[in-house]
Scaffold this motif. Sequence first.
Motif, PDB file in Angstrom:
ATOM      1  N   GLU A  49       1.184  -1.338  -0.084  1.00  0.00           N
ATOM      2  CA  GLU A  49      -0.147  -0.216   0.141  1.00  0.00           C
ATOM      3  C   GLU A  49       0.690   1.057   0.236  1.00  0.00           C
ATOM      4  O   GLU A  49       0.760   2.023  -0.613  1.00  0.00           O
ATOM      5  CB  GLU A  49      -0.782  -0.001   1.385  1.00  0.00           C
ATOM      6  N   LEU A  50       1.963   1.501   0.554  1.00  0.00           N
ATOM      7  CA  LEU A  50       2.916   2.022   0.847  1.00  0.00           C
ATOM      8  C   LEU A  50       4.188   1.760   0.233  1.00  0.00           C
ATOM      9  O   LEU A  50       4.983   0.676   0.881  1.00  0.00           O
ATOM     10  CB  LEU A  50       2.729   2.555   2.555  1.00  0.00           C
ATOM     11  N   VAL A  51       5.065   2.670  -0.772  1.00  0.00           N
ATOM     12  CA  VAL A  51       6.310   1.988  -0.962  1.00  0.00           C
ATOM     13  C   VAL A  51       7.111   3.721   0.009  1.00  0.00           C
ATOM     14  O   VAL A  51       6.538   4.534  -0.247  1.00  0.00           O
ATOM     15  CB  VAL A  51       6.612   1.953  -2.261  1.00  0.00           C
ATOM     16  N   THR A  52       8.096   3.080   0.725  1.00  0.00           N
ATOM     17  CA  THR A  52       8.881   4.381   1.207  1.00  0.00           C
ATOM     18  C   THR A  52       9.872   4.851   0.512  1.00  0.00           C
ATOM     19  O   THR A  52      10.921   3.531   0.041  1.00  0.00           O
ATOM     20  CB  THR A  52       9.128   3.846   2.374  1.00  0.00           C
ATOM     21  N   GLN A  53      10.429   5.740  -0.498  1.00  0.00           N
ATOM     22  CA  GLN A  53      11.539   6.189  -1.001  1.00  0.00           C
ATOM     23  C   GLN A  53      12.590   6.946  -0.725  1.00  0.00           C
ATOM     24  O   GLN A  53      12.050   8.797  -0.283  1.00  0.00           O
ATOM     25  CB  GLN A  53      11.293   5.912  -2.407  1.00  0.00           C
ATOM     26  N   GLU A  54      13.465   7.378  -1.138  1.00  0.00           N
ATOM     27  CA  GLU A  54      14.470   8.046  -0.806  1.00  0.00           C
ATOM     28  C   GLU A  54      15.523   8.880  -2.104  1.00  0.00           C
ATOM     29  O   GLU A  54      15.021   8.534  -2.544  1.00  0.00           O
ATOM     30  CB  GLU A  54      15.435   7.979   0.209  1.00  0.00           C
ATOM     31  N   ALA A  55      14.833  10.329  -1.849  1.00  0.00           N
ATOM     32  CA  ALA A  55      15.415  10.829  -3.334  1.00  0.00           C
ATOM     33  C   ALA A  55      15.929  12.736  -2.623  1.00  0.00           C
ATOM     34  O   ALA A  55      15.611  13.451  -1.727  1.00  0.00           O
ATOM     35  CB  ALA A  55      14.388  11.369  -3.859  1.00  0.00           C
TER      36      ALA A  55
ATOM     37  N   TYR B  61       0.559  11.743  -4.191  1.00  0.00           N
ATOM     38  CA  TYR B  61       0.780  10.284  -4.996  1.00  0.00           C
ATOM     39  C   TYR B  61       1.741  10.413  -3.406  1.00  0.00           C
ATOM     40  O   TYR B  61       1.536   9.026  -2.852  1.00  0.00           O
ATOM     41  CB  TYR B  61       1.713   9.915  -5.797  1.00  0.00           C
ATOM     42  N   VAL B  62       2.314  11.262  -2.094  1.00  0.00           N
ATOM     43  CA  VAL B  62       2.837  11.346  -1.468  1.00  0.00           C
ATOM     44  C   VAL B  62       1.623  11.156  -0.055  1.00  0.00           C
ATOM     45  O   VAL B  62       1.399  12.369   0.125  1.00  0.00           O
ATOM     46  CB  VAL B  62       3.954  12.545  -1.209  1.00  0.00           C
ATOM     47  N   ARG B  63       2.258  10.930   0.704  1.00  0.00           N
ATOM     48  CA  ARG B  63       1.844  10.434   2.017  1.00  0.00           C
ATOM     49  C   ARG B  63       1.851  10.756   3.014  1.00  0.00           C
ATOM     50  O   ARG B  63       0.958  11.789   3.815  1.00  0.00           O
ATOM     51  CB  ARG B  63       0.528   8.933   2.655  1.00  0.00           C
ATOM     52  N   ARG B  64       2.872  11.134   3.139  1.00  0.00           N
ATOM     53  CA  ARG B  64       3.861  11.640   4.082  1.00  0.00           C
ATOM     54  C   ARG B  64       5.529  12.104   3.268  1.00  0.00           C
ATOM     55  O   ARG B  64       5.323  10.367   2.742  1.00  0.00           O
ATOM     56  CB  ARG B  64       3.949  11.079   5.530  1.00  0.00           C
ATOM     57  N   TYR B  65       6.046  12.554   4.647  1.00  0.00           N
ATOM     58  CA  TYR B  65       7.330  12.106   4.234  1.00  0.00           C
ATOM     59  C   TYR B  65       8.373  12.938   5.145  1.00  0.00           C
ATOM     60  O   TYR B  65       7.624  13.778   5.847  1.00  0.00           O
ATOM     61  CB  TYR B  65       8.020  13.506   3.123  1.00  0.00           C
TER      62      TYR B  65
ATOM     63  N   ALA C 164      -2.258   2.294  -4.139  1.00  0.00           N
ATOM     64  CA  ALA C 164      -2.917   2.736  -5.379  1.00  0.00           C
ATOM     65  C   ALA C 164      -3.398   3.101  -5.680  1.00  0.00           C
ATOM     66  O   ALA C 164      -3.456   3.127  -7.515  1.00  0.00           O
ATOM     67  CB  ALA C 164      -4.677   2.287  -3.913  1.00  0.00           C
ATOM     68  N   GLN C 165      -3.525   5.091  -5.812  1.00  0.00           N
ATOM     69  CA  GLN C 165      -3.815   5.795  -7.169  1.00  0.00           C
ATOM     70  C   GLN C 165      -2.673   5.933  -8.022  1.00  0.00           C
ATOM     71  O   GLN C 165      -3.528   6.154  -9.363  1.00  0.00           O
ATOM     72  CB  GLN C 165      -4.559   7.063  -6.122  1.00  0.00           C
TER      73      GLN C 165
ATOM     74  N   LEU D  19      -1.464   4.957 -13.592  1.00  0.00           N
ATOM     75  CA  LEU D  19       0.009   3.931 -14.624  1.00  0.00           C
ATOM     76  C   LEU D  19      -1.212   3.375 -15.504  1.00  0.00           C
ATOM     77  O   LEU D  19      -1.090   3.403 -16.471  1.00  0.00           O
ATOM     78  CB  LEU D  19       1.107   3.465 -13.814  1.00  0.00           C
ATOM     79  N   GLN D  20      -2.313   2.220 -14.939  1.00  0.00           N
ATOM     80  CA  GLN D  20      -2.919   1.904 -16.178  1.00  0.00           C
ATOM     81  C   GLN D  20      -3.164   2.333 -16.664  1.00  0.00           C
ATOM     82  O   GLN D  20      -4.017   2.003 -18.162  1.00  0.00           O
ATOM     83  CB  GLN D  20      -3.960   0.546 -15.039  1.00  0.00           C
TER      84      GLN D  20
END
Length: 387
Positions: free
Chosen positions: A25-31, A89-93, A116-117, A122-123
């Motif tokens: 449901e959530l993917v954590t990503q650093e950038a 698309y970012v829930r929190r950061y 999810a969204q 993307l689809q």
Amino acid sequence: MKALKLTVLSCLLAAVALAADAQPELVTQEATGEAAIVDNNRDKAVQDAKNAALREAVEKVAGVMLSSDTVTANNQLVSDRIFTNSAGYVRRYDILEKKEEGGVMKVTVRAEVGTAQLDKDLQAVKALVRRLSSSRLLVVLQEQSVSSDKVITQTNVLSQTLAETFQKDGWRIIDPAFAAGKLEVSSGVSLLTPDKKVIQDLRSADYIVTGTVSMRYESAKAAFELNNYFPVTGEFELAVFATDSGTQLAHLSDKFDSQGVPVSVSYERTAHSIAKTRGQKIVEDVRKAVVDYLSKSEQNGNSVVVTVTGLADYASVSEFKKLLAQTVTGLKDVKQGDFTKGKATFDALLVGTTDDFAAALSKKTYKGKKVSVTGITGNTVEITLAR
């Protein structure tokens, strides 16, 4: 007992594989994002760098969810539809680091990206990509070059550039010599509204880019005559049409000159450089107009011309219209068109593809006659009633 164990093991393996394929449901990503500090406004630079970092985080997550060929071949479409709305698309950061180097602010974030969204959007992009990749485009331009001594020559510089660029973008280019129907383009730059029926008759193409282009070969100033200086000015006026409905999707017009392009060697090379530079922007504008049209058609329906051969009289035409309206799923509206010598046309508003529409029709009968689909394109369906 052994068979039962194998069955249970197979189910467990399938469940594990399904879980592995499912997106969390959530993917954590650093950038990290960067922004120039302008007029010593560090607060704005921090905000811009943070936004760039969040966009980068979303791009990384989307890149995992999308195939690389989709991202590469349709980068502009993905960018317009997904990456420009990355904040949604970012829930929190959390901001992990802020630093300034050589007048540039750098911000590193750790963002939680909701999938999810993002996956839903993307689809939708993938569906548009599939429709674009099968789109057939006809480029019909009236081009001319006018020399400094008023000699007019017919050219195809921009036409060729547009065709080559669209083809690299995945479109199918229709040769005007083999296009069904006839479209005449006036040499004047003001006539850009061909008859709707003429557009709809060009069914070998899904979209048409038509219009006029004029390039003038200007006399070089004395100071440049020894330096092989070949300046070109001019203007273009183009229109984009959808052949299924005859709808004008976009109107593009502008003036141009040699500024920013090489103007040496010959007038022809200067004209080619201008066409290449302007052509890319025109392609982007045309693509955007078609994508917007496709997006709306996905929601509201797409115009399809249905031709039926084998109807005895006008009463049969009305009855067949009822058959279409009542029995075909996805048909939002249908209107009667021409009827002559046993052949009738209908203008239908369809939600879905003509392939699905044709498959549904192929299962029908009308007064004991089989409904046989004998021709299909992206916006036309041809039917023959046969015993």
